[in-house]
Design a protein around this motif. Structure first.
Motif, PDB file in Angstrom:
ATOM      1  N   GLN A   1       0.834  -1.211   0.000  1.00 25.81           N
ATOM      2  CA  GLN A   1       0.000   0.000   0.000  1.00 25.81           C
ATOM      3  C   GLN A   1       0.868   1.260   0.000  1.00 25.81           C
ATOM      4  OE1 GLN A   1      -3.184   0.002   2.992  1.00 25.81           O
ATOM      5  NE2 GLN A   1      -2.958  -2.226   3.149  1.00 25.81           N
ATOM      6  N   LEU A   2       2.068   1.157   0.585  1.00 19.09           N
ATOM      7  CA  LEU A   2       2.958   2.311   0.684  1.00 19.09           C
ATOM      8  C   LEU A   2       3.934   2.367  -0.498  1.00 19.09           C
ATOM      9  CD1 LEU A   2       3.669   2.129   4.517  1.00 19.09           C
ATOM     10  CD2 LEU A   2       2.291   3.841   3.328  1.00 19.09           C
ATOM     11  N   ASN A   3       3.432   1.983  -1.673  1.00 22.61           N
ATOM     12  CA  ASN A   3       4.176   2.124  -2.919  1.00 22.61           C
ATOM     13  C   ASN A   3       5.426   1.242  -2.976  1.00 22.61           C
ATOM     14  OD1 ASN A   3       4.386   3.142  -5.520  1.00 22.61           O
ATOM     15  ND2 ASN A   3       5.690   4.864  -4.896  1.00 22.61           N
ATOM     16  N   MET A   4       5.332   0.074  -2.400  1.00 27.54           N
ATOM     17  CA  MET A   4       6.385  -0.929  -2.571  1.00 27.54           C
ATOM     18  C   MET A   4       5.691  -2.210  -3.030  1.00 27.54           C
ATOM     19  SD  MET A   4       8.953  -0.208   0.680  1.00 27.54           S
ATOM     20  CE  MET A   4       7.667   0.189   1.865  1.00 27.54           C
ATOM     21  N   PRO A   5       5.242  -2.233  -4.313  1.00 27.23           N
ATOM     22  CA  PRO A   5       4.382  -3.324  -4.785  1.00 27.23           C
ATOM     23  C   PRO A   5       5.049  -4.691  -4.757  1.00 27.23           C
ATOM     24  CG  PRO A   5       5.158  -1.973  -6.618  1.00 27.23           C
ATOM     25  CD  PRO A   5       5.530  -1.238  -5.366  1.00 27.23           C
ATOM     26  N   HIS A   6       6.369  -4.730  -4.774  1.00 28.93           N
ATOM     27  CA  HIS A   6       7.055  -6.014  -4.795  1.00 28.93           C
ATOM     28  C   HIS A   6       7.656  -6.346  -3.419  1.00 28.93           C
ATOM     29  CE1 HIS A   6       6.594  -5.992  -9.126  1.00 28.93           C
ATOM     30  NE2 HIS A   6       7.157  -4.790  -9.183  1.00 28.93           N
ATOM     31  N   GLY A   7       7.220  -5.602  -2.416  1.00 24.22           N
ATOM     32  CA  GLY A   7       7.797  -5.778  -1.092  1.00 24.22           C
ATOM     33  C   GLY A   7       7.447  -7.126  -0.452  1.00 24.22           C
TER      34      GLY A   7
ATOM     35  N   VAL B   1      13.703  -8.216   4.844  1.00 26.53           N
ATOM     36  CA  VAL B   1      12.868  -7.542   3.860  1.00 26.53           C
ATOM     37  C   VAL B   1      13.552  -7.516   2.494  1.00 26.53           C
ATOM     38  CG1 VAL B   1      13.839  -5.263   4.380  1.00 26.53           C
ATOM     39  CG2 VAL B   1      11.517  -5.428   3.455  1.00 26.53           C
ATOM     40  N   THR B   2      12.712  -7.457   1.482  1.00 26.96           N
ATOM     41  CA  THR B   2      13.192  -7.142   0.132  1.00 26.96           C
ATOM     42  C   THR B   2      12.124  -6.288  -0.528  1.00 26.96           C
ATOM     43  OG1 THR B   2      13.884  -8.010  -2.011  1.00 26.96           O
ATOM     44  CG2 THR B   2      12.213  -9.262  -0.824  1.00 26.96           C
ATOM     45  N   THR B   3      12.564  -5.298  -1.304  1.00 28.10           N
ATOM     46  CA  THR B   3      11.608  -4.381  -1.927  1.00 28.10           C
ATOM     47  C   THR B   3      11.573  -4.498  -3.445  1.00 28.10           C
ATOM     48  OG1 THR B   3      13.301  -2.646  -1.965  1.00 28.10           O
ATOM     49  CG2 THR B   3      11.807  -2.708  -0.061  1.00 28.10           C
ATOM     50  N   ASN B   4      12.486  -5.245  -3.995  1.00 29.07           N
ATOM     51  CA  ASN B   4      12.561  -5.346  -5.455  1.00 29.07           C
ATOM     52  C   ASN B   4      12.501  -6.808  -5.891  1.00 29.07           C
ATOM     53  OD1 ASN B   4      12.987  -2.494  -5.927  1.00 29.07           O
ATOM     54  ND2 ASN B   4      15.047  -2.817  -5.073  1.00 29.07           N
ATOM     55  N   PRO B   5      11.915  -7.064  -7.059  1.00 30.29           N
ATOM     56  CA  PRO B   5      11.834  -8.446  -7.562  1.00 30.29           C
ATOM     57  C   PRO B   5      13.227  -9.034  -7.750  1.00 30.29           C
ATOM     58  CG  PRO B   5      10.456  -6.963  -8.860  1.00 30.29           C
ATOM     59  CD  PRO B   5      11.294  -6.097  -7.977  1.00 30.29           C
ATOM     60  N   GLY B   6      13.370 -10.297  -7.402  1.00 35.30           N
ATOM     61  CA  GLY B   6      14.631 -10.993  -7.605  1.00 35.30           C
ATOM     62  C   GLY B   6      15.650 -10.781  -6.504  1.00 35.30           C
ATOM     63  N   GLN B   7      15.398  -9.794  -5.630  1.00 39.99           N
ATOM     64  CA  GLN B   7      16.332  -9.561  -4.531  1.00 39.99           C
ATOM     65  C   GLN B   7      16.032 -10.518  -3.388  1.00 39.99           C
ATOM     66  OE1 GLN B   7      16.201  -5.463  -3.276  1.00 39.99           O
ATOM     67  NE2 GLN B   7      18.055  -4.963  -4.412  1.00 39.99           N
ATOM     68  N   PRO B   8      17.063 -11.079  -2.778  1.00 41.55           N
ATOM     69  CA  PRO B   8      16.825 -11.980  -1.644  1.00 41.55           C
ATOM     70  C   PRO B   8      16.444 -11.187  -0.399  1.00 41.55           C
ATOM     71  CG  PRO B   8      19.177 -11.670  -1.948  1.00 41.55           C
ATOM     72  CD  PRO B   8      18.501 -10.953  -3.091  1.00 41.55           C
TER      73      PRO B   8
ATOM     74  N   LYS C   1      20.106  -3.566   6.491  1.00 37.44           N
ATOM     75  CA  LYS C   1      20.852  -3.437   5.236  1.00 37.44           C
ATOM     76  C   LYS C   1      20.056  -2.741   4.140  1.00 37.44           C
ATOM     77  CE  LYS C   1      23.853  -7.422   6.071  1.00 37.44           C
ATOM     78  NZ  LYS C   1      24.362  -8.707   5.538  1.00 37.44           N
ATOM     79  N   ILE C   2      18.838  -2.256   4.493  1.00 38.47           N
ATOM     80  CA  ILE C   2      18.059  -1.520   3.502  1.00 38.47           C
ATOM     81  C   ILE C   2      18.791  -0.223   3.155  1.00 38.47           C
ATOM     82  CG2 ILE C   2      15.901  -0.265   3.112  1.00 38.47           C
ATOM     83  CD1 ILE C   2      15.585  -3.218   2.940  1.00 38.47           C
ATOM     84  N   ALA C   3      19.077  -0.029   1.887  1.00 38.05           N
ATOM     85  CA  ALA C   3      19.888   1.124   1.471  1.00 38.05           C
ATOM     86  C   ALA C   3      19.087   2.409   1.448  1.00 38.05           C
ATOM     87  CB  ALA C   3      20.504   0.859   0.097  1.00 38.05           C
TER      88      ALA C   3
END
Length: 560
Positions: A390-396, A422-429, A435-437
């Motif tokens: 909902q907070l604009n992280m559709p792949h979260g 957590v991961t926010t992008n597709p394909g990211q572990p 470690k969230i940048a």
């Protein structure tokens, strides 16, 4: 919930009275106006550190008063009743008033409902009234201990936490006692060896209580038996048994002659009476002397045995550095000490069993707590992931990992390790939250976590201090929606710079900073509908409020 706050001479505030309502309240204002002053002031009432630098210039003291309305079943009301800090005996008014005073000298005073209290007591009451979420809380979220605390708060398994802590403290105390027993056992081993020897020696001698005094008397009698027999025989002859002129015969002769003269002179009666009594006494004395002579022993063997026992008693007493008549009591004391050491040794042996049982109880409690955490982690992970989308992280994706190690070092919180991944992008572990940048992503995730975990709290008032930093656009509207939903069950007070968030609030307060060139003051006013439009337009477009920004503001309010 918080119903009123009064601030006097705190920082840039000279005098401020603010009423608060239920639902969601947004506090807005220009940067630097002092939007967080209400939170800072409330923090003082809740036990934050008091600093004389907080006092307004030229003022000698600062004072803050916060009034809360309490539900009949609230934990805060129960605490006040237990501490006897209610304004009325039954607490029917449902009011809690906190007051804090700071002086220029650095002293601080505090009151609850007019009763003087310590800062520690304010801090005990604080979490039952207000839960404050700061704008830098996302930094805390990277710490595993804070993640564990959030998961426990969401799970609401206080009973399991209490059981685990109780089992831990019991185990810890028993281990401490076991260690002390082992140390004492090592220290007393030599003492026990000495006592065993001394008690065995005294047991063999077996001197009874009061026996030494009897031995001394018996020894004197046996060693002087010949003289005692001779002198008692002489006395018996002199008093009664002698053939010529013994005391009894002479007394009887005198008594006979005087009795014959009583008719002549009755005044002799007292003397005669005393002589008659003396005669009886002489007969009694003679009888006693005969019995005494019969029991006198001229027993050299018994004398030798008695001398040996007396000598041994004196030798043992000298060995123990005391008087012989104290030997029996000393024997009893040594035996008691030896019994105590034996009981201590038995307790030390049994302590291992008690420690093992306590360890088993702790491990079982920790396992139950872990199972509850795992269940709550799965549910909370899904809810946070939904909020992220909902907070604009559709792949979260968000996963709370609970690692339970049954033989891990014990703590009062169990043996679990908790990690927010957590991961926010597709394909990211998945990787740890730390470690969230992207600071913006971390802020949004932090906000989602805070809102969701806050919904599980029983604290009636939730305060958010610019937790929406790094959020904008449509995401900001979602943040406002989440806070508005939270305001249905809790009082929510939110300091924000986002118009999309402020527009979702049920109520809005504006903070203004006013200066006359010599002094500066901060004011806080409640806005009506028209004033909210102007304030939202300012947030949208800056100082230049145009028809477009006003129209946009009206639309935001209408949607909100």
């Amino acid at each position: 919930m918080l119903v009123h706050m009064q601030i006097r001479n705190l920082a840039v505030v000279r005098s401020l009275d603010v009423d608060f309502s239920d639902g969601m309240t947004a506090i807005t204002g220009e940067t630097g106006a002092g939007k967080s002053i209400a939170l800072d002031a409330l923090g003082l009432c809740l036990g934050d550190r008091a600093d004389a630098d907080l006092i307004r210039a030229q003022a000698t003291k600062a004072e803050v008063t916060a009034s809360f309305g309490l539900a009949a079943d609230s934990q805060a009301l129960l605490w006040l009743r237990q501490q006897e800090y209610l304004q009325d005996e039954d607490g029917d008014d449902g009011l809690c008033v906190l007051r804090r005073l700071i002086t220029r000298e650095g002293r601080s005073k505090a009151w609850i409902n007019g009763y003087p209290v310590t800062v520690t007591q304010l801090r005990e009451l604080a979490p039952l009234l207000v839960n404050i979420h700061g704008q830098h809380e996302h930094q805390l979220l990277t710490r595993n201990d804070h993640q564990l605390a959030l998961l426990d708060a969401y799970a609401r398994h206080q009973d399991l936490l209490q059981q685990t802590e109780t089992a831990y403290r019991s185990w810890y105390q028993l281990r401490k006692e076991q260690k002390q027993l082992q140390q004492q056992q090592e220290e007393t081993a030599a003492r026990a060896q000495l006592l065993n020897y001394q008690v065995a020696e005294l047991n063999e001698f077996a001197l009874a209580e009061g026996e030494y005094q009897e031995l001394e008397l018996q020894h004197r009698r046996l060693s002087n038996s010949a003289a005692l027999s001779e002198d008692s025989s002489f006395a018996l002859n002199a008093l009664y048994d002698g053939e010529h002129n013994n005391a009894y015969s002479l007394l009887q002769s005198a008594l006979t002659r005087l009795e014959q003269q009583l008719d002549v002179d009755p005044q002799l009666e007292p003397a005669v009476r005393l002589m008659r009594e003396a005669s009886v006494q002489l007969e009694e004395a003679a009888r006693e002397l005969r019995q005494y002579q019969d029991q006198i022993e001229l027993d050299d063997e018994q004398l030798q045995l008695t001398e040996q026992r007396v000598t041994q008693a004196i030798k043992l007493a000298r060995k123990h550095q005391l008087e012989p008549d104290q030997l029996a009591g000393h024997h009893r004391q040594l035996q008691a000490e030896l019994d105590s050491l034996a009981a201590h040794e038995e307790a030390s042996q049994n302590s291992g069993e008690r420690v093992a049982a306590a360890a088993e109880s702790y491990r079982k409690a920790a396992a139950k707590l872990s199972a509850s955490r795992i269940k709550a982690a799965s549910e909370l992970s899904d809810r946070i992931a939904d909020s992220m989308r909902q907070l604009n992280m559709p792949h979260g994706r968000f996963v709370i990992e609970v690692t339970h190690q049954s033989q891990a070092p014990a703590t009062r919180l169990g043996t679990d390790e908790v990690s927010f991944n957590v991961t926010t992008n597709p394909g990211q572990p998945l990787q740890p939250l730390a470690k969230i940048a992207s600071g913006g992503e971390l802020s949004r995730i932090s906000l989602a976590i805070q809102v969701i975990t806050a919904s599980q709290l029983t604290t009636p008032t939730l305060m958010f201090d610019e937790v929406d930093v790094g959020v904008s656009g449509g995401t900001a509207a979602t943040v406002g929606k989440l806070l508005r939903q939270l305001g249905v069950t809790n009082q929510v007070i939110c300091v924000t710079h986002l118009p999309q968030v402020a527009a979702k609030a049920n109520h809005q307060l504006r903070v203004d900073k006013v200066t006359d060139g010599e002094s500066t003051e901060t004011h806080m006013i409640s806005l009506d509908q028209g004033e909210r439009v102007i304030e939202l337009a300012r947030l949208l477009g800056g100082d230049q409020i145009t028809a477009a920004t006003k129209a946009n503001a009206e639309e935001l309010l209408a949607v909100g």
